[in-house]
Scaffold this motif. Sequence first.
Motif, mmCIF file in Angstrom:
data_model
loop_
_atom_site.group_PDB
_atom_site.id
_atom_site.type_symbol
_atom_site.label_atom_id
_atom_site.label_comp_id
_atom_site.label_asym_id
_atom_site.label_seq_id
_atom_site.Cartn_x
_atom_site.Cartn_y
_atom_site.Cartn_z
ATOM 1 N N ASP A 357 0.846 -1.190 0.000
ATOM 2 C CA ASP A 357 0.000 0.000 0.000
ATOM 3 C C ASP A 357 0.878 1.235 0.000
ATOM 4 O OD1 ASP A 357 -2.438 1.433 0.064
ATOM 5 O OD2 ASP A 357 -3.309 -0.106 1.358
ATOM 6 N N VAL A 358 0.262 2.389 0.038
ATOM 7 C CA VAL A 358 1.009 3.638 0.020
ATOM 8 C C VAL A 358 0.541 4.540 1.147
ATOM 9 C CG1 VAL A 358 1.472 3.610 -2.452
ATOM 10 C CG2 VAL A 358 -0.616 4.711 -1.609
ATOM 11 N N SER A 359 1.385 5.477 1.506
ATOM 12 C CA SER A 359 1.001 6.508 2.461
ATOM 13 C C SER A 359 0.134 7.522 1.721
ATOM 14 C CB SER A 359 2.251 7.197 3.015
ATOM 15 O OG SER A 359 1.906 8.354 3.730
ATOM 16 N N PRO A 360 -1.120 7.729 2.159
ATOM 17 C CA PRO A 360 -1.998 8.629 1.402
ATOM 18 C C PRO A 360 -1.631 10.099 1.533
ATOM 19 C CG PRO A 360 -3.112 7.860 3.371
ATOM 20 C CD PRO A 360 -1.811 7.110 3.299
ATOM 21 N N TYR A 361 -0.859 10.436 2.582
ATOM 22 C CA TYR A 361 -0.477 11.829 2.825
ATOM 23 C C TYR A 361 1.039 11.917 2.997
ATOM 24 C CZ TYR A 361 -5.413 12.645 3.992
ATOM 25 O OH TYR A 361 -6.779 12.736 3.954
ATOM 26 N N SER A 362 1.581 13.112 2.761
ATOM 27 C CA SER A 362 2.985 13.359 3.083
ATOM 28 C C SER A 362 3.135 13.542 4.590
ATOM 29 C CB SER A 362 3.488 14.611 2.359
ATOM 30 O OG SER A 362 3.467 14.427 0.960
ATOM 31 N N LEU A 363 4.276 13.091 5.124
ATOM 32 C CA LEU A 363 4.578 13.194 6.548
ATOM 33 C C LEU A 363 5.907 13.910 6.689
ATOM 34 C CD1 LEU A 363 3.714 9.484 7.359
ATOM 35 C CD2 LEU A 363 2.345 11.449 8.056
ATOM 36 N N GLY A 364 5.985 14.901 7.562
ATOM 37 C CA GLY A 364 7.227 15.661 7.671
ATOM 38 C C GLY A 364 7.267 16.526 8.915
ATOM 39 N N VAL A 365 8.158 17.513 8.899
ATOM 40 C CA VAL A 365 8.390 18.344 10.077
ATOM 41 C C VAL A 365 8.320 19.824 9.702
ATOM 42 C CG1 VAL A 365 9.825 16.605 11.212
ATOM 43 C CG2 VAL A 365 10.897 18.327 9.738
ATOM 44 N N GLU A 366 8.138 20.638 10.728
ATOM 45 C CA GLU A 366 8.171 22.083 10.546
ATOM 46 C C GLU A 366 9.622 22.553 10.523
ATOM 47 O OE1 GLU A 366 6.750 26.239 12.759
ATOM 48 O OE2 GLU A 366 6.300 24.283 13.672
ATOM 49 N N VAL A 367 9.962 23.403 9.554
ATOM 50 C CA VAL A 367 11.319 23.942 9.454
ATOM 51 C C VAL A 367 11.265 25.460 9.280
ATOM 52 C CG1 VAL A 367 12.275 21.829 8.467
ATOM 53 C CG2 VAL A 367 11.407 23.612 6.939
ATOM 54 N N GLY A 368 12.371 26.086 9.580
ATOM 55 C CA GLY A 368 12.536 27.500 9.304
ATOM 56 C C GLY A 368 13.448 27.657 8.095
ATOM 57 N N VAL A 369 13.131 28.594 7.244
ATOM 58 C CA VAL A 369 13.938 28.852 6.052
ATOM 59 C C VAL A 369 14.726 30.139 6.282
ATOM 60 C CG1 VAL A 369 13.899 29.333 3.577
ATOM 61 C CG2 VAL A 369 12.283 27.674 4.562
ATOM 62 N N ARG A 370 16.071 30.023 6.246
ATOM 63 C CA ARG A 370 16.922 31.192 6.498
ATOM 64 C C ARG A 370 16.930 32.097 5.268
ATOM 65 N NH1 ARG A 370 20.272 32.779 10.263
ATOM 66 N NH2 ARG A 370 20.086 30.821 11.415
ATOM 67 N N LEU A 371 16.477 33.328 5.450
ATOM 68 C CA LEU A 371 16.429 34.299 4.356
ATOM 69 C C LEU A 371 17.782 34.997 4.192
ATOM 70 C CD1 LEU A 371 12.933 35.849 5.130
ATOM 71 C CD2 LEU A 371 13.481 33.962 3.575
ATOM 72 N N ASP A 372 18.421 35.314 5.328
ATOM 73 C CA ASP A 372 19.778 35.860 5.338
ATOM 74 C C ASP A 372 20.347 35.585 6.725
ATOM 75 O OD1 ASP A 372 18.857 37.959 7.105
ATOM 76 O OD2 ASP A 372 18.078 39.003 5.334
ATOM 77 N N GLU A 373 21.491 36.174 7.051
ATOM 78 C CA GLU A 373 22.135 35.883 8.328
ATOM 79 C C GLU A 373 21.311 36.328 9.528
ATOM 80 O OE1 GLU A 373 24.819 34.172 9.269
ATOM 81 O OE2 GLU A 373 24.825 33.476 7.190
ATOM 82 N N ARG A 374 20.411 37.256 9.320
ATOM 83 C CA ARG A 374 19.676 37.821 10.451
ATOM 84 C C ARG A 374 18.209 37.404 10.518
ATOM 85 N NH1 ARG A 374 21.706 44.123 10.956
ATOM 86 N NH2 ARG A 374 23.928 43.665 11.350
ATOM 87 N N SER A 375 17.642 36.915 9.446
ATOM 88 C CA SER A 375 16.196 36.639 9.450
ATOM 89 C C SER A 375 15.881 35.229 8.974
ATOM 90 C CB SER A 375 15.457 37.661 8.571
ATOM 91 O OG SER A 375 15.962 37.631 7.256
ATOM 92 N N VAL A 376 14.837 34.663 9.598
ATOM 93 C CA VAL A 376 14.382 33.299 9.293
ATOM 94 C C VAL A 376 12.874 33.320 9.106
ATOM 95 C CG1 VAL A 376 14.133 30.949 10.172
ATOM 96 C CG2 VAL A 376 16.252 32.212 10.588
ATOM 97 N N SER A 377 12.380 32.633 8.083
ATOM 98 C CA SER A 377 10.938 32.469 7.873
ATOM 99 C C SER A 377 10.518 31.121 8.451
ATOM 100 C CB SER A 377 10.623 32.534 6.371
ATOM 101 O OG SER A 377 9.251 32.233 6.148
ATOM 102 N N ASN A 378 9.706 31.163 9.496
ATOM 103 C CA ASN A 378 9.297 29.936 10.192
ATOM 104 C C ASN A 378 7.974 29.393 9.651
ATOM 105 O OD1 ASN A 378 11.461 29.744 12.130
ATOM 106 N ND2 ASN A 378 10.583 31.551 13.122
ATOM 107 N N GLY A 379 7.657 28.157 10.085
ATOM 108 C CA GLY A 379 6.349 27.578 9.769
ATOM 109 C C GLY A 379 6.257 26.867 8.443
ATOM 110 N N HIS A 380 7.408 26.527 7.827
ATOM 111 C CA HIS A 380 7.382 25.811 6.549
ATOM 112 C C HIS A 380 7.305 24.299 6.788
ATOM 113 C CE1 HIS A 380 8.402 29.246 3.851
ATOM 114 N NE2 HIS A 380 8.842 29.744 4.996
ATOM 115 N N PHE A 381 6.662 23.587 5.854
ATOM 116 C CA PHE A 381 6.526 22.125 5.960
ATOM 117 C C PHE A 381 7.558 21.463 5.064
ATOM 118 C CE2 PHE A 381 4.316 18.151 4.425
ATOM 119 C CZ PHE A 381 4.425 17.452 5.617
ATOM 120 N N ASP A 382 8.339 20.541 5.644
ATOM 121 C CA ASP A 382 9.337 19.800 4.873
ATOM 122 C C ASP A 382 9.014 18.308 4.939
ATOM 123 O OD1 ASP A 382 11.737 19.609 3.313
ATOM 124 O OD2 ASP A 382 12.716 18.778 5.081
#
Length: 571
Positions: A357-382
């Motif tokens: 069978d297959v997994s019907p949904y993707s499974l992952g974790v919350e990550v932050g994406v670094r925009l530059d050395e000082r700022s991070v965009s949080n709440g992304h799904f990986d």
Amino acid sequence: MIIGIDLGTTNSLAAVWRDGKSELIPNALGDVLTPSCVSLDADGSVLVGRAARERLQTHPDRTAALFKRYMGSQKSLRLGKRDFRPEELSALILRALKADAEAMLGEPVTRAVITVPAYFSDAQRKATRVAGQLAGLTVERLLNEPTAAALAHGMHLRGAESRFLVFDLGGGTFDVSILELFEGVMEVRASAGDNYLGGEDFVQAMVEMFHERLNLPGRLRKDPVFAQRLTAQAESAKRALSTRDQATMRVMDGQDEYTLDLSESMLEQAAAPLLKRLRAPVERALRDANLRTSELDSIVLAGGATRMPLVRRLVTTMFGRFPAVDLNPDEVVALGAAVQAGLVVKDAALDEVVMTDVSPYSLGVEVGVRLDERSVSNGHFDPVIERNSPVPISRVKQYVPISDNQEALDLEIYQGEARMVRDNIHLGTLRVPLPRATRADCSVDVRFTYDVNGLLQVEATVHKTGQSVAVVIEGNPGLLTEAQIADRLRGLAELKIHPRDRLENRTLMARAERLYEQCRGDLREWLGAQILRFERLMATQDDRQIQPGRQELEKALDRIEQNSVFDGPSA
């Protein structure tokens, strides 16, 4: 003894594998379909099935239906003065099917294979297992409905390699699965669907059309009794349009009668948005499987809603060929569940088949994406495990903390397809202690392991220290704990279940009461006299008197419904 169960939104049914074939199990009324309805009677006893469905119109405040759609949620439904969770109502349906099976087989039934929509979430699957537990069943396997349909059609017995698509449109859910057979292995290549699209939505579209075309008073939209009568008429008209070109919806409100003549083209017009929604999961499954429609060897229909000609035309148009319709779509999933039950006990009449069978949904974790050395965009799904990955499966990804000298990494675990975690489903949290070090020296391997029963284990290993922590995602927000399950079991045990041997009489009385409310004038007075006469016969507890009285009342009710006349002279 083990049986297969199709726990449906609108109807449920059970089957058993014996003498080398699947056999449907009739209920106490001799029907194989048991309406997924539960009602509390005036004396506090529980009615399940057709008797409960008859009371939807007369006692809407004491009757529940369509509760499968709320599985895995915190929603409760009130019947009279008591609240029930969807798992409990489903358990009462399962308990009735279990009793019917024991009456037919003459031995206790303790195990079951229960089917679920392929697109059911982790929480919905766990809630289904809880319903089985509350009904006194050990759930050996949760089987995806499209896979069950494929088993019923004998796809696993085909010698040559083949690919086929199962189009499963039931009362409340829509699934599409693409399966491939090769060298005795039946593999699900891709699944997609819509947990809030089914035959009941077509009925609701007809209800909306009735209101709009007849410009009904606003108060009728808020009248639960009128709403149930209208819904019943829409359901009846939908079924009629599967075999005829015309149908009529007729509903009474006091002295006023509202009538609408329907054609199939009118239904198609009302259901246009729903037909459009059916296309998207099909296209998504084909994309995920990397297949064109011309590469499919067969199209299989399952679910009662596929009886509608407009749905069959849509399928024929999408795939450029006629679908396989040699089995009753209402029954095919239960028949397949019985095949799986036979495989569980390794029946000699069944060749072993390996099913993936297959997994019907993707499974992952919350990550932050670094925009530059000082700022991070949080709440992304990986995603760690992508949707439609074959299970069982184990996948690993490496992550680093956001900051140097971070004390711990909080892994928030999600299920879904959205880019941002706020639009996905939160499954749990795993806290990973970190050594004091730079970000680069604190990398963590995160491993997701997902099995055929929908059990997810998440393990995190810190490279620098070798330390590992793990969590098994067993619970979901809104699901019952073991202590709550035990408490609900005690509550259900206290309920009085209407005696199975008297269910035929109670179902007939519920039907008579429904028609009495719809009649007027002399016919209503005459029907009241017939009901009173039958109640007196039941009071004798003499089956020799009750049986002919029951047959006489059934004929009277049949005449009233066939004539669709609810006022005027007595019949």
